[in-house]
Design a protein around this motif. Structure first.
Motif, short mmCIF file in Angstrom:
data_model
loop_
_atom_site.label_atom_id
_atom_site.label_comp_id
_atom_site.label_asym_id
_atom_site.label_seq_id
_atom_site.Cartn_x
_atom_site.Cartn_y
_atom_site.Cartn_z
N ASP A 180 -29.45 73.92 143.74
CA ASP A 180 -28.14 74.34 144.20
C ASP A 180 -28.16 75.81 144.61
O ASP A 180 -28.64 76.65 143.87
CB ASP A 180 -27.07 74.10 143.14
N ASP A 181 -27.69 76.08 145.80
CA ASP A 181 -27.62 77.42 146.38
C ASP A 181 -29.00 78.02 146.66
O ASP A 181 -29.15 79.22 146.84
CB ASP A 181 -26.79 78.36 145.48
N TYR A 182 -30.02 77.18 146.72
CA TYR A 182 -31.38 77.62 147.07
C TYR A 182 -31.44 78.01 148.54
O TYR A 182 -30.78 77.42 149.38
CB TYR A 182 -32.38 76.49 146.79
N SER A 183 -32.25 79.00 148.86
CA SER A 183 -32.51 79.33 150.26
C SER A 183 -33.87 80.01 150.37
O SER A 183 -34.37 80.59 149.40
CB SER A 183 -31.42 80.23 150.84
N ASP A 184 -34.47 79.89 151.54
CA ASP A 184 -35.72 80.59 151.85
C ASP A 184 -35.73 80.84 153.36
O ASP A 184 -34.68 80.78 154.00
CB ASP A 184 -36.95 79.83 151.34
N THR A 185 -36.88 81.06 153.95
CA THR A 185 -36.91 81.37 155.38
C THR A 185 -36.53 80.19 156.26
O THR A 185 -36.02 80.37 157.35
CB THR A 185 -38.31 81.87 155.80
N LYS A 186 -36.75 78.96 155.82
CA LYS A 186 -36.41 77.77 156.60
C LYS A 186 -35.10 77.13 156.13
O LYS A 186 -34.30 76.68 156.92
CB LYS A 186 -37.55 76.75 156.53
N ILE A 187 -34.91 77.08 154.83
CA ILE A 187 -33.71 76.48 154.24
C ILE A 187 -32.65 77.58 154.10
O ILE A 187 -32.86 78.56 153.39
CB ILE A 187 -34.02 75.83 152.88
N HIS A 188 -31.53 77.40 154.77
CA HIS A 188 -30.48 78.42 154.76
C HIS A 188 -29.50 78.24 153.60
O HIS A 188 -28.82 79.19 153.23
CB HIS A 188 -29.73 78.42 156.08
N GLY A 189 -29.43 77.05 153.05
CA GLY A 189 -28.53 76.83 151.93
C GLY A 189 -28.51 75.38 151.49
O GLY A 189 -28.72 74.48 152.28
N ILE A 190 -28.25 75.21 150.20
CA ILE A 190 -28.11 73.88 149.60
C ILE A 190 -26.88 73.93 148.71
O ILE A 190 -26.79 74.80 147.84
CB ILE A 190 -29.33 73.49 148.75
N GLN A 191 -25.97 73.02 148.95
CA GLN A 191 -24.76 72.98 148.13
C GLN A 191 -24.51 71.55 147.65
O GLN A 191 -24.66 70.61 148.42
CB GLN A 191 -23.52 73.44 148.92
N LEU A 192 -24.11 71.43 146.40
CA LEU A 192 -23.69 70.14 145.85
C LEU A 192 -22.36 69.77 146.48
O LEU A 192 -21.39 70.52 146.40
CB LEU A 192 -23.57 70.23 144.33
N LYS A 193 -22.30 68.60 147.15
CA LYS A 193 -21.06 68.13 147.79
C LYS A 193 -20.25 67.27 146.84
O LYS A 193 -19.03 67.37 146.78
CB LYS A 193 -21.39 67.31 149.04
N SER A 194 -20.93 66.37 146.12
CA SER A 194 -20.23 65.47 145.22
C SER A 194 -21.20 64.91 144.19
O SER A 194 -22.41 64.90 144.41
CB SER A 194 -19.56 64.32 145.98
N SER A 195 -20.63 64.44 143.09
CA SER A 195 -21.43 63.86 142.02
C SER A 195 -20.56 62.87 141.26
O SER A 195 -19.37 63.13 141.06
CB SER A 195 -21.93 64.97 141.09
N ASN A 196 -21.14 61.74 140.88
CA ASN A 196 -20.39 60.81 140.05
C ASN A 196 -21.33 60.08 139.09
O ASN A 196 -22.51 59.91 139.34
CB ASN A 196 -19.57 59.82 140.89
N ASP A 197 -20.75 59.68 137.97
CA ASP A 197 -21.48 58.98 136.91
C ASP A 197 -21.32 57.48 137.08
O ASP A 197 -20.24 57.00 137.45
CB ASP A 197 -20.93 59.36 135.54
N GLU A 198 -22.39 56.75 136.78
CA GLU A 198 -22.36 55.30 136.86
C GLU A 198 -23.17 54.70 135.71
O GLU A 198 -24.05 55.35 135.15
CB GLU A 198 -22.94 54.82 138.19
N PHE A 199 -22.88 53.44 135.43
CA PHE A 199 -23.68 52.66 134.50
C PHE A 199 -24.07 51.38 135.23
O PHE A 199 -23.22 50.73 135.85
CB PHE A 199 -22.90 52.33 133.23
#
Length: 124
Positions: A86-105
């Motif tokens: 989450d929020d990682y970046s480097d020279t090629k990757i400009h950003g990573i953001q969690l959009k959604s998450s849900n729990d399941e069984f």
């Protein structure tokens, strides 16, 4: 392919490996997989355009699923994955953001899953 780069980042993460020991699979969780483990799959690819054509910039949505026999294990694995990218970046990757998450069984398999979708922006 950008998803392989992201998987390498997660698979090399000490928090992820403390729980899943590099068990990170494309698309399907093998029936024989030891848990906890994780899977990933590309959901969407969105190229970006300007008036004069396609930009050297793309966004993707990557689904990452954490799998475990207990709720506490699956939540810990999902948190480790999120901490790794989450929020990682480097020279090629400009950003990573969690959009959604849900729990399941999953009753048939008697396992827990956390389904998380990340938006990744990167240079082509």
């Amino acid at each position: 392919m950008i998803e392989y780069a992201l998987c390498s980042i997660i698979a090399a993460d000490s928090g992820f490996n403390a729980l899943a020991e590099k068990r990170f699979y494309p698309v399907l969780l093998p029936q024989s997989a030891k848990l906890p483990a994780a899977t990933y799959q590309l959901i969407t690819t969105t190229p970006n355009y300007a008036i004069d054509g396609r930009l050297n910039f793309t966004s993707i949505t990557l689904q990452i699923d954490a799998w475990a026999h207990s709720y506490s294990e699956v939540k810990a694995l999902a948190a480790a994955i999120d901490a790794a990218i989450d929020d990682y970046s480097d020279t090629k990757i400009h950003g990573i953001q969690l959009k959604s998450s849900n729990d399941e069984f999953v009753p048939e398999a008697r396992i827990y899953r956390v389904l998380s979708e990340y938006e990744i922006q990167f240079s082509n």
